[in-house]
Scaffold this active site. Structure first.
Site, PDB file in Angstrom:
ATOM      1  N   ILE A   8       0.830  -1.217   0.000  1.00  0.00           N
ATOM      2  CA  ILE A   8       0.000   0.000   0.000  1.00  0.00           C
ATOM      3  C   ILE A   8       0.862   1.264   0.000  1.00  0.00           C
ATOM      4  O   ILE A   8       0.346   2.366  -0.119  1.00  0.00           O
ATOM      5  CB  ILE A   8      -1.036   0.057   1.165  1.00  0.00           C
ATOM      6  CG1 ILE A   8      -0.378   0.306   2.528  1.00  0.00           C
ATOM      7  CG2 ILE A   8      -1.918  -1.174   1.182  1.00  0.00           C
ATOM      8  CD1 ILE A   8      -1.371   0.783   3.598  1.00  0.00           C
ATOM      9  N   PRO A  54       9.829   0.992  -1.466  1.00  0.00           N
ATOM     10  CA  PRO A  54       9.755  -0.361  -2.048  1.00  0.00           C
ATOM     11  C   PRO A  54       9.104  -1.345  -1.084  1.00  0.00           C
ATOM     12  O   PRO A  54       9.185  -1.157   0.134  1.00  0.00           O
ATOM     13  CB  PRO A  54      11.227  -0.730  -2.275  1.00  0.00           C
ATOM     14  CG  PRO A  54      12.001   0.134  -1.339  1.00  0.00           C
ATOM     15  CD  PRO A  54      11.206   1.401  -1.159  1.00  0.00           C
ATOM     16  N   ASP A  55       8.460  -2.399  -1.636  1.00  0.00           N
ATOM     17  CA  ASP A  55       8.006  -3.465  -0.739  1.00  0.00           C
ATOM     18  C   ASP A  55       9.193  -4.381  -0.454  1.00  0.00           C
ATOM     19  O   ASP A  55      10.345  -4.029  -0.758  1.00  0.00           O
ATOM     20  CB  ASP A  55       6.766  -4.187  -1.305  1.00  0.00           C
ATOM     21  CG  ASP A  55       7.057  -5.013  -2.548  1.00  0.00           C
ATOM     22  OD1 ASP A  55       8.236  -5.157  -2.934  1.00  0.00           O
ATOM     23  OD2 ASP A  55       6.097  -5.515  -3.148  1.00  0.00           O
ATOM     24  N   PHE A  56       8.946  -5.543   0.134  1.00  0.00           N
ATOM     25  CA  PHE A  56      10.059  -6.405   0.532  1.00  0.00           C
ATOM     26  C   PHE A  56      10.350  -7.500  -0.497  1.00  0.00           C
ATOM     27  O   PHE A  56      11.502  -7.775  -0.813  1.00  0.00           O
ATOM     28  CB  PHE A  56       9.761  -7.056   1.894  1.00  0.00           C
ATOM     29  CG  PHE A  56       9.729  -6.049   3.000  1.00  0.00           C
ATOM     30  CD1 PHE A  56      10.890  -5.689   3.658  1.00  0.00           C
ATOM     31  CD2 PHE A  56       8.540  -5.433   3.361  1.00  0.00           C
ATOM     32  CE1 PHE A  56      10.873  -4.729   4.657  1.00  0.00           C
ATOM     33  CE2 PHE A  56       8.506  -4.474   4.360  1.00  0.00           C
ATOM     34  CZ  PHE A  56       9.677  -4.120   5.013  1.00  0.00           C
ATOM     35  N   ARG A  57       9.278  -8.123  -1.036  1.00  0.00           N
ATOM     36  CA  ARG A  57       9.485  -9.388  -1.736  1.00  0.00           C
ATOM     37  C   ARG A  57       9.185  -9.375  -3.225  1.00  0.00           C
ATOM     38  O   ARG A  57       9.325 -10.410  -3.876  1.00  0.00           O
ATOM     39  CB  ARG A  57       8.668 -10.493  -1.058  1.00  0.00           C
ATOM     40  CG  ARG A  57       9.152 -10.747   0.350  1.00  0.00           C
ATOM     41  CD  ARG A  57       8.445 -11.859   1.077  1.00  0.00           C
ATOM     42  NE  ARG A  57       9.056 -12.012   2.393  1.00  0.00           N
ATOM     43  CZ  ARG A  57       8.807 -11.221   3.424  1.00  0.00           C
ATOM     44  NH1 ARG A  57       7.928 -10.250   3.319  1.00  0.00           N
ATOM     45  NH2 ARG A  57       9.446 -11.387   4.575  1.00  0.00           N
ATOM     46  N   ASN A  62       3.387  -2.107   8.314  1.00  0.00           N
ATOM     47  CA  ASN A  62       4.312  -1.098   7.819  1.00  0.00           C
ATOM     48  C   ASN A  62       4.882  -0.234   8.939  1.00  0.00           C
ATOM     49  O   ASN A  62       4.216   0.022   9.940  1.00  0.00           O
ATOM     50  CB  ASN A  62       3.609  -0.220   6.782  1.00  0.00           C
ATOM     51  CG  ASN A  62       3.158  -1.034   5.582  1.00  0.00           C
ATOM     52  OD1 ASN A  62       3.651  -2.141   5.378  1.00  0.00           O
ATOM     53  ND2 ASN A  62       2.233  -0.510   4.803  1.00  0.00           N
ATOM     54  N   ASP A  80       6.199   2.802   8.151  1.00  0.00           N
ATOM     55  CA  ASP A  80       6.375   4.121   7.533  1.00  0.00           C
ATOM     56  C   ASP A  80       5.501   5.209   8.144  1.00  0.00           C
ATOM     57  O   ASP A  80       5.648   6.394   7.814  1.00  0.00           O
ATOM     58  CB  ASP A  80       6.148   4.040   6.011  1.00  0.00           C
ATOM     59  CG  ASP A  80       4.806   3.395   5.637  1.00  0.00           C
ATOM     60  OD1 ASP A  80       3.835   3.547   6.406  1.00  0.00           O
ATOM     61  OD2 ASP A  80       4.742   2.737   4.576  1.00  0.00           O
ATOM     62  N   HIS A 108       4.086  -4.360  13.507  1.00  0.00           N
ATOM     63  CA  HIS A 108       5.540  -4.526  13.466  1.00  0.00           C
ATOM     64  C   HIS A 108       6.250  -3.310  14.039  1.00  0.00           C
ATOM     65  O   HIS A 108       7.410  -3.043  13.718  1.00  0.00           O
ATOM     66  CB  HIS A 108       6.007  -4.832  12.034  1.00  0.00           C
ATOM     67  CG  HIS A 108       5.563  -6.179  11.553  1.00  0.00           C
ATOM     68  ND1 HIS A 108       5.766  -6.637  10.278  1.00  0.00           N
ATOM     69  CD2 HIS A 108       4.924  -7.188  12.206  1.00  0.00           C
ATOM     70  CE1 HIS A 108       5.256  -7.869  10.155  1.00  0.00           C
ATOM     71  NE2 HIS A 108       4.739  -8.208  11.310  1.00  0.00           N
ATOM     72  N   THR A 127      -0.122  -7.003   0.718  1.00  0.00           N
ATOM     73  CA  THR A 127       0.750  -7.848   1.551  1.00  0.00           C
ATOM     74  C   THR A 127       0.856  -9.245   0.970  1.00  0.00           C
ATOM     75  O   THR A 127      -0.110  -9.757   0.391  1.00  0.00           O
ATOM     76  CB  THR A 127       0.258  -7.931   3.011  1.00  0.00           C
ATOM     77  OG1 THR A 127       1.055  -8.899   3.720  1.00  0.00           O
ATOM     78  CG2 THR A 127      -1.203  -8.317   3.123  1.00  0.00           C
TER      79      THR A 127
HETATM   80  P1  OAD Z   1       5.860  -8.072   0.871  1.00  0.00           P
HETATM   81  O1  OAD Z   1       6.911  -7.391   0.067  1.00  0.00           O
HETATM   82  O2  OAD Z   1       6.154  -9.426   1.392  1.00  0.00           O
HETATM   83  O3  OAD Z   1       4.510  -8.153   0.025  1.00  0.00           O
HETATM   84  C1  OAD Z   1       3.989  -7.040  -0.650  1.00  0.00           C
HETATM   85  C2  OAD Z   1       2.800  -7.499  -1.476  1.00  0.00           C
HETATM   86  O4  OAD Z   1       2.185  -6.353  -2.043  1.00  0.00           O
HETATM   87  C3  OAD Z   1       3.167  -8.429  -2.616  1.00  0.00           C
HETATM   88  O5  OAD Z   1       2.215  -9.471  -2.701  1.00  0.00           O
HETATM   89  C4  OAD Z   1       3.094  -7.511  -3.872  1.00  0.00           C
HETATM   90  O6  OAD Z   1       2.700  -8.205  -5.034  1.00  0.00           O
HETATM   91  C5  OAD Z   1       2.023  -6.536  -3.449  1.00  0.00           C
HETATM   92  N1  OAD Z   1       2.126  -5.195  -4.041  1.00  0.00           N
HETATM   93  C6  OAD Z   1       3.224  -4.437  -4.269  1.00  0.00           C
HETATM   94  N2  OAD Z   1       2.907  -3.223  -4.736  1.00  0.00           N
HETATM   95  C7  OAD Z   1       1.546  -3.201  -4.819  1.00  0.00           C
HETATM   96  C8  OAD Z   1       0.583  -2.225  -5.222  1.00  0.00           C
HETATM   97  N3  OAD Z   1       0.932  -1.000  -5.636  1.00  0.00           N
HETATM   98  N4  OAD Z   1      -0.718  -2.566  -5.161  1.00  0.00           N
HETATM   99  C9  OAD Z   1      -1.121  -3.792  -4.749  1.00  0.00           C
HETATM  100  N5  OAD Z   1      -0.259  -4.750  -4.351  1.00  0.00           N
HETATM  101  C10 OAD Z   1       1.045  -4.464  -4.374  1.00  0.00           C
HETATM  102  O7  OAD Z   1       5.492  -7.048   2.054  1.00  0.00           O
HETATM  103  P2  OAD Z   1       4.712  -7.365   3.412  1.00  0.00           P
HETATM  104  O8  OAD Z   1       3.655  -8.371   3.184  1.00  0.00           O
HETATM  105  O9  OAD Z   1       4.340  -6.071   3.995  1.00  0.00           O
HETATM  106  O10 OAD Z   1       8.739  -7.304   8.403  1.00  0.00           O
HETATM  107  O11 OAD Z   1       5.870  -8.016   4.268  1.00  0.00           O
HETATM  108  C11 OAD Z   1       5.609  -8.442   5.585  1.00  0.00           C
HETATM  109  C12 OAD Z   1       6.799  -8.207   6.471  1.00  0.00           C
HETATM  110  O12 OAD Z   1       7.950  -8.797   5.867  1.00  0.00           O
HETATM  111  C13 OAD Z   1       7.196  -6.764   6.655  1.00  0.00           C
HETATM  112  O13 OAD Z   1       6.446  -6.110   7.643  1.00  0.00           O
HETATM  113  C14 OAD Z   1       8.637  -6.866   7.029  1.00  0.00           C
HETATM  114  C15 OAD Z   1       9.097  -7.953   6.095  1.00  0.00           C
HETATM  115  O14 OAD Z   1      10.137  -8.725   6.547  1.00  0.00           O
HETATM  116  C16 OAD Z   1       9.679  -6.746   9.176  1.00  0.00           C
HETATM  117  O15 OAD Z   1      10.452  -5.949   8.773  1.00  0.00           O
HETATM  118  C17 OAD Z   1       9.693  -7.191  10.574  1.00  0.00           C
END
Ligand code: OAD
Length: 327
Positions: free
Chosen positions: A64, A71-74, A145, A147, A164, A242
């Site tokens: 989100i 950036p996201d994580f994965r 998040n 942020d 978190h 997520t």
């Molecule tokens: P992830 O990076 O694991 O997942 C992000 C998800 O969002 C993925 O499924 C992407 O496909 C999707 N995504 C990315 N951009 C998007 C967009 N604009 N619209 C819709 N979907 C989108 O991130 P989290 O699930 O937040 O923990 O990761 C969980 C935890 O892993 C984090 O809180 C962090 C990390 O290790 C800690 O740092 C303790």
């Protein structure tokens, strides 16, 4: 609630985290095509329009905030964990691992320069969440998040569980002495590791860490105190941005009954949305969080409010950032 939900943060099934090319695209198809039932985003829109939803529980993650520039994580290629080569980590998640931090805090301090709140403006999705709060139909949002963008968009603190943790407070990982942000944040911004001065005469050093929940640490009490009751009252579960990859938060959507409507707004199908065939009211909107948020905002009659508050706050934060960059 399962026992898993009361445990400390942990990784699950490291082999199963990647999606195929199609599912990571940013198309806005509402079908997704892989759910067993007939439930769609249109059905969720109808529930909202008819005023049948009073207690929404949300689970959100890094997806989100990607449209804010974080950036996201994965996500392969752009996700944080694909871009940590320069840190020489034994594995990418080590940057948020408490055992690793206690020995080698530099990687986290270097990364914090980029993660520290202040430079980014809340997205359309954050403003949609704030509107749900104003409408009085948001029971709670469980955000992974760090942020701080939910608060910045104006969401009441009472509605928010920062599962978190956040950068809002910091302490020594050993003696737990609390250090003020006025001391810690400049160190984080400079990427300079901060040692605990109370522990300084010990042989091994101890370091100050923001109250972000690292792998190997427990979640905040607030998470455990609220979750069971929230899930019992939930009449719509909205999951956005997520991978549902990290527990216990990844298991929250499974805590509602099989007939409770759930919608996943994400670029890929994840978690039990992918697997649980017993659920009769799961919808999947495959696309960008902001597009899905606007559809639901429209159903509630607050699309313009969401767009307007987004535009105004973004303009003022962008201006502030420009001033900082010019100085
Ligand atoms: P992830 O990076 O694991 O997942 C992000 C998800 O969002 C993925 O499924 C992407 O496909 C999707 N995504 C990315 N951009 C998007 C967009 N604009 N619209 C819709 N979907 C989108 O991130 P989290 O699930 O937040 O923990 O990761 C969980 C935890 O892993 C984090 O809180 C962090 C990390 O290790 C800690 O740092 C303790």
């Amino acid at each position: 609630m399962t026992d898993e939900l009361s445990e400390c943060i942990q990784k699950i099934d490291l082999k199963d985290s990647k999606s195929d090319d199609e599912s990571t695209s940013s198309s806005s198809s509402s079908s997704g095509g892989e759910l067993a039932n007939e439930f769609e985003i249109e059905d969720v829109e109808a529930l909202l329009k008819e005023g049948k939803v009073k207690n929404i529980v949300m689970v959100v993650g890094a997806g989100i905030s990607t449209s804010a520039g974080i950036p996201d994580f994965r996500t392969p290629g752009t996700g944080l964990y694909s871009n940590l080569e320069r840190y020489n980590l034994p594995y990418p998640e080590a940057v948020f691992d408490i055992k690793y931090f206690k020995k080698r805090p530099q990687a986290f301090y270097t990364l914090s320069k980029e993660l520290l709140p202040g430079l980014y403006a809340p997205t359309i999705t954050h403003h949609f969440i704030a509107q749900l709060g104003k409408l009085g139909i948001l029971k709670r949002i469980y955000s992974q998040n760090i942020d701080g963008l939910e608060r910045l968009a104006g969401l009441e603190e009472e509605k928010l569980v920062e599962a978190h943790g956040s950068f809002a407070s910091s302490r020594c990982t050993r003696c737990k002495k609390v250090y003020p942000n006025s001391e810690v944040h400049p160190m984080l911004r400079a990427g300079t590791v901060m040692e605990c001065t109370s522990c300084e005469d010990r042989n091994d050093r101890a370091y100050v860490k923001p109250d972000i929940v690292f792998f190997g640490e427990g979640l905040p009490d607030r998470f455990h105190d609220l979750l069971n009751d929230d899930l019992e009252e939930c009449d719509l579960m909205i999951v956005m941005g997520t991978s549902l990859y990290v527990y216990p938060v990844g298991g929250i959507p499974d805590g509602v009954g099989n007939d409770c409507p759930r919608i996943l707004i994400n670029r890929e199908l994840v978690g039990s949305f992918k697997e649980d065939r017993r659920r009769t009211a799961d919808a999947f909107y495959c696309g960008n969080a902001d597009d899905g948020a606007l559809r639901l905002a429209k159903a509630l009659g607050v699309e313009e409010e969401v767009k307007e508050s987004y535009k105004n706050l973004k303009a003022s934060i962008d201006k502030k950032r420009e001033e900082i960059n010019n100085n």
